[in-house]
Design a protein around this motif. Sequence first.
Motif, PDB file in Angstrom:
ATOM      1  N   VAL A  19     -36.854 -12.329  29.967  1.00  0.00           N
ATOM      2  CA  VAL A  19     -36.989 -10.914  30.282  1.00  0.00           C
ATOM      3  C   VAL A  19     -36.038 -10.132  29.395  1.00  0.00           C
ATOM      4  O   VAL A  19     -34.830 -10.389  29.385  1.00  0.00           O
ATOM      5  CB  VAL A  19     -36.671 -10.637  31.771  1.00  0.00           C
ATOM      6  N   ILE A  20     -36.580  -9.205  28.631  1.00  0.00           N
ATOM      7  CA  ILE A  20     -35.768  -8.426  27.692  1.00  0.00           C
ATOM      8  C   ILE A  20     -35.490  -7.063  28.313  1.00  0.00           C
ATOM      9  O   ILE A  20     -36.417  -6.268  28.531  1.00  0.00           O
ATOM     10  CB  ILE A  20     -36.484  -8.259  26.347  1.00  0.00           C
ATOM     11  N   PRO A  21     -34.256  -6.757  28.651  1.00  0.00           N
ATOM     12  CA  PRO A  21     -33.962  -5.495  29.313  1.00  0.00           C
ATOM     13  C   PRO A  21     -34.172  -4.306  28.378  1.00  0.00           C
ATOM     14  O   PRO A  21     -34.015  -4.412  27.166  1.00  0.00           O
ATOM     15  CB  PRO A  21     -32.483  -5.630  29.696  1.00  0.00           C
ATOM     16  N   ILE A  22     -34.542  -3.192  28.969  1.00  0.00           N
ATOM     17  CA  ILE A  22     -34.703  -1.955  28.209  1.00  0.00           C
ATOM     18  C   ILE A  22     -33.363  -1.228  28.215  1.00  0.00           C
ATOM     19  O   ILE A  22     -32.857  -0.844  29.273  1.00  0.00           O
ATOM     20  CB  ILE A  22     -35.804  -1.072  28.828  1.00  0.00           C
ATOM     21  N   VAL A  23     -32.785  -1.053  27.047  1.00  0.00           N
ATOM     22  CA  VAL A  23     -31.467  -0.429  26.916  1.00  0.00           C
ATOM     23  C   VAL A  23     -31.645   0.962  26.328  1.00  0.00           C
ATOM     24  O   VAL A  23     -32.390   1.141  25.357  1.00  0.00           O
ATOM     25  CB  VAL A  23     -30.547  -1.277  26.005  1.00  0.00           C
ATOM     26  N   PRO A  24     -30.994   1.973  26.911  1.00  0.00           N
ATOM     27  CA  PRO A  24     -31.107   3.341  26.364  1.00  0.00           C
ATOM     28  C   PRO A  24     -30.677   3.385  24.903  1.00  0.00           C
ATOM     29  O   PRO A  24     -29.750   2.680  24.495  1.00  0.00           O
ATOM     30  CB  PRO A  24     -30.162   4.153  27.249  1.00  0.00           C
ATOM     31  N   MET A  25     -31.346   4.240  24.131  1.00  0.00           N
ATOM     32  CA  MET A  25     -31.066   4.323  22.699  1.00  0.00           C
ATOM     33  C   MET A  25     -30.440   5.667  22.345  1.00  0.00           C
ATOM     34  O   MET A  25     -30.631   6.667  23.033  1.00  0.00           O
ATOM     35  CB  MET A  25     -32.351   4.108  21.899  1.00  0.00           C
ATOM     36  N   SER A  26     -29.724   5.668  21.232  1.00  0.00           N
ATOM     37  CA  SER A  26     -29.134   6.894  20.707  1.00  0.00           C
ATOM     38  C   SER A  26     -30.191   7.697  19.969  1.00  0.00           C
ATOM     39  O   SER A  26     -31.322   7.234  19.762  1.00  0.00           O
ATOM     40  CB  SER A  26     -27.996   6.549  19.752  1.00  0.00           C
ATOM     41  N   ALA A  27     -29.823   8.908  19.558  1.00  0.00           N
ATOM     42  CA  ALA A  27     -30.756   9.753  18.814  1.00  0.00           C
ATOM     43  C   ALA A  27     -31.160   9.098  17.499  1.00  0.00           C
ATOM     44  O   ALA A  27     -32.326   9.167  17.086  1.00  0.00           O
ATOM     45  CB  ALA A  27     -30.129  11.122  18.569  1.00  0.00           C
ATOM     46  N   ALA A  28     -30.203   8.452  16.825  1.00  0.00           N
ATOM     47  CA  ALA A  28     -30.504   7.785  15.555  1.00  0.00           C
ATOM     48  C   ALA A  28     -31.466   6.631  15.770  1.00  0.00           C
ATOM     49  O   ALA A  28     -32.393   6.413  14.977  1.00  0.00           O
ATOM     50  CB  ALA A  28     -29.212   7.288  14.900  1.00  0.00           C
ATOM     51  N   GLU A  29     -31.272   5.871  16.842  1.00  0.00           N
ATOM     52  CA  GLU A  29     -32.165   4.753  17.138  1.00  0.00           C
ATOM     53  C   GLU A  29     -33.546   5.235  17.548  1.00  0.00           C
ATOM     54  O   GLU A  29     -34.563   4.631  17.194  1.00  0.00           O
ATOM     55  CB  GLU A  29     -31.537   3.880  18.230  1.00  0.00           C
ATOM     56  N   ASP A  30     -33.592   6.334  18.293  1.00  0.00           N
ATOM     57  CA  ASP A  30     -34.888   6.924  18.651  1.00  0.00           C
ATOM     58  C   ASP A  30     -35.666   7.347  17.408  1.00  0.00           C
ATOM     59  O   ASP A  30     -36.891   7.208  17.355  1.00  0.00           O
ATOM     60  CB  ASP A  30     -34.687   8.143  19.558  1.00  0.00           C
ATOM     61  N   GLU A  31     -34.952   7.856  16.410  1.00  0.00           N
ATOM     62  CA  GLU A  31     -35.618   8.283  15.185  1.00  0.00           C
ATOM     63  C   GLU A  31     -36.207   7.092  14.436  1.00  0.00           C
ATOM     64  O   GLU A  31     -37.331   7.163  13.925  1.00  0.00           O
ATOM     65  CB  GLU A  31     -34.624   9.033  14.283  1.00  0.00           C
ATOM     66  N   VAL A  32     -35.475   5.973  14.374  1.00  0.00           N
ATOM     67  CA  VAL A  32     -36.025   4.774  13.746  1.00  0.00           C
ATOM     68  C   VAL A  32     -37.257   4.296  14.506  1.00  0.00           C
ATOM     69  O   VAL A  32     -38.273   3.926  13.900  1.00  0.00           O
ATOM     70  CB  VAL A  32     -34.961   3.659  13.678  1.00  0.00           C
ATOM     71  N   ALA A  33     -37.197   4.300  15.828  1.00  0.00           N
ATOM     72  CA  ALA A  33     -38.354   3.892  16.623  1.00  0.00           C
ATOM     73  C   ALA A  33     -39.553   4.803  16.351  1.00  0.00           C
ATOM     74  O   ALA A  33     -40.690   4.331  16.241  1.00  0.00           O
ATOM     75  CB  ALA A  33     -37.996   3.904  18.107  1.00  0.00           C
TER      76      ALA A  33
END
Length: 398
Positions: A19-33
């Motif tokens: 099970v891979i937990p969902i970890v909140p992301m930063s603005a920079a990580e959201d942009e890569v996603a």
Amino acid sequence: MQSLHDLGQEARQLATGKVIPIVPMSAAEDEVARVMQICNACRYCEGFCAVFPAMTRRLEFAKADVNFLANLCHNCGACLHACQYAPPHEFGINIPKAMAEVRGQTYVDYAWPPALGQLYKRNGLTLSLALVAALTLFLVLGATLQGGGLGALWGADLGRNFYQLFPHNLLVGMFAPVFLFVVFALSMGVRRFWRDIKPATSGADVSGAAASEATSDVLRLKYLDGGHGDGCHNEDDAYTLKRRRAHHLTFYGFLLCFAATAVATLYHYLFDLPAPYDFPSLPKLLGAVGGVMLMLGTAGLWVLNRQRHPLHGDVQQKPMDLGFIALLFLVSSSGLALWLGRGTPALALLLCLHLGAVMALFATLPYGKFAHGVFRTAALLRHNTEKRQPNPIGLGAD
């Protein structure tokens, strides 16, 4: 109807059994996603580098995926110049910049001890040069006090042997603890990084074949070829191999200098052959060749870094980049100057400058640009392991 995020999580869990937990992301990580979702629909750049085949194995991009892909990116710039959705398009796709911002955040997040992570944001050119100056001054004062005045710094009769000024055991006592701390701090950081990205990259252990291919990728700097073998982009749309060649000179120059130190240590402790060494001894040969290569490579990287287009990366990391380049150049140039000036009255001052530069480099290694090589190697190991596993979504370039 399930979202892409849910489908991706289910596929990953089926592939890894975890099970891979969902970890909140930063603005920079959201942009890569965000940009990866668009690139995953386009796939024009699929053959450019390791990032895009790895991207096609994913339907969604959680924090671990983003950190993995960001450190897999070599910032060659090819995808930016090939992209039909790059600025000024309303999608604003800029993979090099987005990845660079997340890489910088990765170094901060995985720094050990965590309290020192913020040093990445302050480890700039001014700080690096100030640290060299401070440590050099400290050594100058120490030499003056030990040698009985300013005569210890200029014209002292050291017999071309700097151990007359700083004994061998004293230097070992100064540098060995710092070196061991650097190794430990980097190991702790990359261990945490590996632990986080392993479940997101198939969860499989590294095989011999994967390790061999990753090693080849690192030693050849494979992904600095611009995707076509013509090199990276710099200030314009033209391909150039200058960046790859400068990286090769720097990388192998650094390795040769490290090898010279290692061989000299063996000479001293195993064969009872203390320094100084001269040609044609192996430590001197390795050090001289490595020093010249390192000096030329860092000079080239400095010029290329200053010329690089702002869209090719995170401009806020330039001071850290330039600080690291400057330290490597000072270490190599002062080392060569120390060797060439060993028979002059300036020997003591040159020694203090060289040791100050080396100490400053060691002190900043875990919290400067050097870390990117460690994290990128880990990402390449995971990429070469992951691509040997069945594709969890049945689609992709592998």
